[in-house]
Design a protein around this motif. Structure first.
Motif, PDB file in Angstrom:
ATOM      1  N   ILE A   1     -15.278 -10.159  -2.340  1.00 14.23           N
ATOM      2  CA  ILE A   1     -15.199  -8.713  -2.115  1.00 14.23           C
ATOM      3  C   ILE A   1     -14.948  -8.445  -0.623  1.00 14.23           C
ATOM      4  CG2 ILE A   1     -16.368  -6.506  -2.394  1.00 14.23           C
ATOM      5  CD1 ILE A   1     -15.696  -8.160  -4.999  1.00 14.23           C
ATOM      6  N   LEU A   2     -13.938  -7.627  -0.354  1.00 17.12           N
ATOM      7  CA  LEU A   2     -13.520  -7.358   1.015  1.00 17.12           C
ATOM      8  C   LEU A   2     -13.339  -5.869   1.256  1.00 17.12           C
ATOM      9  CD1 LEU A   2     -10.784 -10.136   1.185  1.00 17.12           C
ATOM     10  CD2 LEU A   2     -13.022 -10.237   2.312  1.00 17.12           C
ATOM     11  N   HIS A   3     -13.374  -5.495   2.526  1.00 16.34           N
ATOM     12  CA  HIS A   3     -13.086  -4.135   2.941  1.00 16.34           C
ATOM     13  C   HIS A   3     -11.905  -4.198   3.908  1.00 16.34           C
ATOM     14  CE1 HIS A   3     -16.906  -2.284   1.397  1.00 16.34           C
ATOM     15  NE2 HIS A   3     -17.209  -3.576   1.375  1.00 16.34           N
ATOM     16  N   LEU A   4     -10.913  -3.336   3.705  1.00 17.91           N
ATOM     17  CA  LEU A   4      -9.688  -3.370   4.501  1.00 17.91           C
ATOM     18  C   LEU A   4      -9.449  -2.029   5.172  1.00 17.91           C
ATOM     19  CD1 LEU A   4      -6.896  -4.474   5.419  1.00 17.91           C
ATOM     20  CD2 LEU A   4      -6.021  -3.860   3.136  1.00 17.91           C
ATOM     21  N   LEU A   5      -9.355  -2.059   6.502  1.00 14.67           N
ATOM     22  CA  LEU A   5      -8.992  -0.876   7.280  1.00 14.67           C
ATOM     23  C   LEU A   5      -7.488  -0.916   7.544  1.00 14.67           C
ATOM     24  CD1 LEU A   5     -11.872  -1.047   9.898  1.00 14.67           C
ATOM     25  CD2 LEU A   5     -11.588   0.792   8.213  1.00 14.67           C
ATOM     26  N   ILE A   6      -6.743   0.037   6.999  1.00 16.63           N
ATOM     27  CA  ILE A   6      -5.326   0.171   7.297  1.00 16.63           C
ATOM     28  C   ILE A   6      -5.190   1.323   8.281  1.00 16.63           C
ATOM     29  CG2 ILE A   6      -3.044   0.706   6.371  1.00 16.63           C
ATOM     30  CD1 ILE A   6      -3.748  -0.723   3.837  1.00 16.63           C
ATOM     31  N   VAL A   7      -4.956   0.975   9.535  1.00 19.63           N
ATOM     32  CA  VAL A   7      -4.996   1.934  10.645  1.00 19.63           C
ATOM     33  C   VAL A   7      -3.573   2.363  10.998  1.00 19.63           C
ATOM     34  CG1 VAL A   7      -5.785   2.356  12.989  1.00 19.63           C
ATOM     35  CG2 VAL A   7      -7.070   0.793  11.499  1.00 19.63           C
ATOM     36  N   GLY A   8      -3.277   3.637  10.815  1.00 16.89           N
ATOM     37  CA  GLY A   8      -1.951   4.152  11.118  1.00 16.89           C
ATOM     38  C   GLY A   8      -1.493   5.134  10.058  1.00 16.89           C
ATOM     39  N   SER A   9      -0.332   5.708  10.286  1.00  8.12           N
ATOM     40  CA  SER A   9       0.249   6.645   9.325  1.00  8.12           C
ATOM     41  C   SER A   9       1.733   6.365   9.213  1.00  8.12           C
ATOM     42  CB  SER A   9       0.021   8.092   9.775  1.00  8.12           C
ATOM     43  OG  SER A   9       0.624   8.318  11.046  1.00  8.12           O
ATOM     44  N   GLY A  10       2.362   6.931   8.179  1.00  2.77           N
ATOM     45  CA  GLY A  10       3.780   6.714   8.001  1.00  2.77           C
ATOM     46  C   GLY A  10       4.225   6.990   6.584  1.00  2.77           C
ATOM     47  N   GLU A  11       5.511   6.773   6.371  1.00  2.00           N
ATOM     48  CA  GLU A  11       6.149   7.187   5.116  1.00  2.00           C
ATOM     49  C   GLU A  11       5.647   6.436   3.887  1.00  2.00           C
ATOM     50  OE1 GLU A  11      10.043   4.251   5.686  1.00  2.00           O
ATOM     51  OE2 GLU A  11      10.186   6.395   6.131  1.00  2.00           O
ATOM     52  N   MET A  12       5.045   5.241   4.056  1.00  2.00           N
ATOM     53  CA  MET A  12       4.613   4.439   2.912  1.00  2.00           C
ATOM     54  C   MET A  12       3.172   4.717   2.504  1.00  2.00           C
ATOM     55  SD  MET A  12       7.371   2.882   2.266  1.00  2.00           S
ATOM     56  CE  MET A  12       6.792   1.792   0.967  1.00  2.00           C
ATOM     57  N   MET A  13       2.485   5.609   3.201  1.00  2.00           N
ATOM     58  CA  MET A  13       1.061   5.798   2.946  1.00  2.00           C
ATOM     59  C   MET A  13       0.765   6.165   1.493  1.00  2.00           C
ATOM     60  SD  MET A  13      -1.837   8.268   4.696  1.00  2.00           S
ATOM     61  CE  MET A  13      -2.021   7.290   6.184  1.00  2.00           C
ATOM     62  N   GLU A  14       1.438   7.166   0.983  1.00  2.21           N
ATOM     63  CA  GLU A  14       1.149   7.636  -0.377  1.00  2.21           C
ATOM     64  C   GLU A  14       1.332   6.524  -1.402  1.00  2.21           C
ATOM     65  OE1 GLU A  14       2.600  11.137  -3.519  1.00  2.21           O
ATOM     66  OE2 GLU A  14       3.208  11.219  -1.411  1.00  2.21           O
TER      67      GLU A  14
ATOM     68  N   ALA B   1     -14.190  -3.309  -6.815  1.00  4.35           N
ATOM     69  CA  ALA B   1     -15.310  -3.521  -5.896  1.00  4.35           C
ATOM     70  C   ALA B   1     -14.869  -3.516  -4.433  1.00  4.35           C
ATOM     71  CB  ALA B   1     -16.012  -4.835  -6.230  1.00  4.35           C
ATOM     72  N   SER B   2     -13.750  -4.146  -4.164  1.00 12.29           N
ATOM     73  CA  SER B   2     -13.204  -4.121  -2.805  1.00 12.29           C
ATOM     74  C   SER B   2     -12.666  -2.735  -2.493  1.00 12.29           C
ATOM     75  CB  SER B   2     -12.094  -5.158  -2.656  1.00 12.29           C
ATOM     76  OG  SER B   2     -12.609  -6.470  -2.769  1.00 12.29           O
ATOM     77  N   LYS B   3     -12.560  -2.411  -1.202  1.00 14.75           N
ATOM     78  CA  LYS B   3     -12.119  -1.067  -0.828  1.00 14.75           C
ATOM     79  C   LYS B   3     -11.114  -1.112   0.312  1.00 14.75           C
ATOM     80  CE  LYS B   3     -16.354   1.338  -2.276  1.00 14.75           C
ATOM     81  NZ  LYS B   3     -17.441   2.265  -1.864  1.00 14.75           N
ATOM     82  N   VAL B   4     -10.190  -0.148   0.261  1.00 14.32           N
ATOM     83  CA  VAL B   4      -9.210   0.026   1.323  1.00 14.32           C
ATOM     84  C   VAL B   4      -9.408   1.409   1.922  1.00 14.32           C
ATOM     85  CG1 VAL B   4      -6.767   0.090   1.935  1.00 14.32           C
ATOM     86  CG2 VAL B   4      -7.553  -1.470   0.145  1.00 14.32           C
ATOM     87  N   TYR B   5      -9.441   1.475   3.262  1.00 17.39           N
ATOM     88  CA  TYR B   5      -9.636   2.735   3.969  1.00 17.39           C
ATOM     89  C   TYR B   5      -8.367   3.044   4.766  1.00 17.39           C
ATOM     90  CZ  TYR B   5     -14.358   1.099   2.992  1.00 17.39           C
ATOM     91  OH  TYR B   5     -15.486   0.613   2.371  1.00 17.39           O
ATOM     92  N   PHE B   6      -7.706   4.120   4.413  1.00 19.54           N
ATOM     93  CA  PHE B   6      -6.522   4.562   5.146  1.00 19.54           C
ATOM     94  C   PHE B   6      -7.002   5.551   6.211  1.00 19.54           C
ATOM     95  CE2 PHE B   6      -4.843   2.994   1.183  1.00 19.54           C
ATOM     96  CZ  PHE B   6      -3.630   2.407   1.531  1.00 19.54           C
ATOM     97  N   THR B   7      -6.994   5.128   7.441  1.00 22.05           N
ATOM     98  CA  THR B   7      -7.591   5.929   8.511  1.00 22.05           C
ATOM     99  C   THR B   7      -6.675   7.048   8.998  1.00 22.05           C
ATOM    100  OG1 THR B   7      -6.699   4.601  10.344  1.00 22.05           O
ATOM    101  CG2 THR B   7      -8.749   3.839   9.308  1.00 22.05           C
ATOM    102  N   GLY B   8      -5.368   6.946   8.705  1.00 18.19           N
ATOM    103  CA  GLY B   8      -4.415   7.852   9.331  1.00 18.19           C
ATOM    104  C   GLY B   8      -4.184   7.435  10.775  1.00 18.19           C
TER     105      GLY B   8
END
Length: 392
Positions: A245-258, A269-276
């Motif tokens: 189980i992992l947690h992933l911070l995706i830091v940034g914004s752009g056209e592929m976010m959605e 169980a694992s989670k991804v956080y899109f910080t913008g």
């Protein structure tokens, strides 16, 4: 009598990653340093096409180094067409002993090199070019011979990494012209953040409600197709299926976010956080919260984000299409990170799993990352000027 070495640096516009280096250069008592900008782009808020939002930078500090805007108040795009005919007279007035230029792509940079060569002034050249993404075509063949000729007229190459030096060597540049610089980061801000790492780590994890003992991956950059942040989501899903189980911070914004938000929704169980978009002054905290920094790009000559991540003590996993790894580079395989075959999600997942399972080695790698980064930034901000002065 003024015996200072006069150094002119030519760049398209104030760039957030490089201006802190200029501040450091300006402090050298043996140098009279001046930056010549082609545009005021970056000084005011602007819309970034890749971030897809309004951007402003708070660390430019142009008041802390001598500079001139060659095109007045004009805000010009930083593309191949940018130029400034006023550069010729500006150089004539400043009378540099050395001209530092960035690449050859822009008319402005070619103008600077041409003036220097005409006036028998040495040129120091900076780029992040490398061969790991070289495409064989007739255009590349023409480019190869153009660069061999262009490089033959350059006095010194302020190199940023192993792959960068290999690129120059393959274009006929003698290694005696190499002066290793490394890419600069805002070392003053990162040094302060390093001293508060534990506090910053706790703040970010609390902000996203990430357990203190969880393993956190992160990636920093624009959310565009060639950055391939979605590959990490794929790897996290594979590992989740095996009980990791992992947690992933995706830091940034752009056209592929959605699109990538939708992909991350398959995780249980694992989670991804899109910080913008995260302001550059807040980025150190995200690296502080990171256990493993992952860079899966298909095209990345030499990542500033990786240079920042290692300063904050991050072990790094990156694709073999990136230019930031090598025996003497930001990522030294087996010492502070690993390299995997681009697009090979199974291999990425296997390496992440092995890193997560061996906390002792991960700690050794984290310490080594910071150790080499401190040396690299000393070189980028201080030592490189002495190397240059000794050559002139």
């Amino acid at each position: 009598m003024n015996n200072k070495t006069r150094i002119a640096l030519v760049v398209s516009h104030p760039i957030q990653h490089f201006c802190p280096q200029y501040v450091s250069f300006a402090k050298n008592e043996h140098i009279e340093f001046k930056v010549f900008f082609g545009s005021k782009l970056g000084l005011e808020k602007y819309i970034d096409e890749n971030f897809k939002q309004e951007i402003s930078w708070g660390n430019l500090n142009v008041d802390k180094f001598n500079h001139e805007f060659l095109n007045g108040d004009a805000i010009l795009r930083s593309d191949k067409h940018i130029d400034a005919p006023a550069l010729n007279n500006a150089f004539q007035d400043f009378k540099p002993d050395l001209v530092i230029s960035y690449g050859y792509f822009q008319k402005l940079q070619r103008r600077a090199s041409k003036w220097a060569q005409k006036n028998n002034i040495p040129v120091a050249y900076i780029s992040d070019s490398e061969f790991r993404n070289n495409k064989k075509s007739w255009k590349e063949t023409i480019r190869y011979y153009f660069l061999r000729n262009y490089f033959s007229k350059i006095s010194y190459f302020l190199t940023v990494g192993d792959a960068n030096e290999m690129f120059y060597s393959k274009h006929g540049v003698n290694q005696s012209k190499f002066l290793r610089m490394h890419f600069p980061i805002d070392v003053k801000a990162y040094a302060a953040a390093w001293l508060q790492k534990d506090m910053l780590r706790k703040e970010i994890r609390e902000k996203y409600q990430i357990p203190g003992n969880a393993t956190v991956l992160s990636v920093v950059g624009k959310l565009v197709s060639w950055k391939n942040q979605d590959h990490i989501i794929d790897a996290v899903k594979k590992l989740e299926d095996t009980g990791v189980i992992l947690h992933l911070l995706i830091v940034g914004s752009g056209e592929m976010m959605e699109q990538w938000v939708d992909k991350a929704a398959i995780l249980k169980a694992s989670k991804v956080y899109f910080t913008g978009f995260v302001d550059i002054q807040q980025l150190p905290a995200y690296y502080a919260a990171t256990d493993i920094y992952v860079h899966p790009a298909s095209l990345e000559p030499h990542s500033i984000a990786i240079s920042e991540a290692i300063y904050m003590g991050c072990p790094v996993l990156l694709s073999d299409h990136c230019g930031s790894y090598g025996e003497n580079d930001d990522v030294q395989p087996g010492k502070n990170g690993f390299v995997y075959e681009f697009g090979n999600i199974d291999q990425m997942a296997q390496i992440i799993a092995s890193m997560v399972a061996d906390k002792g080695t991960l700690k050794v790698m984290a310490d080594y990352s910071h150790e080499i980064s401190v040396k690299f930034q000393q070189c980028a901000h201080i030592d490189i000027l002495e190397k240059v002065r000794n050559k002139i």
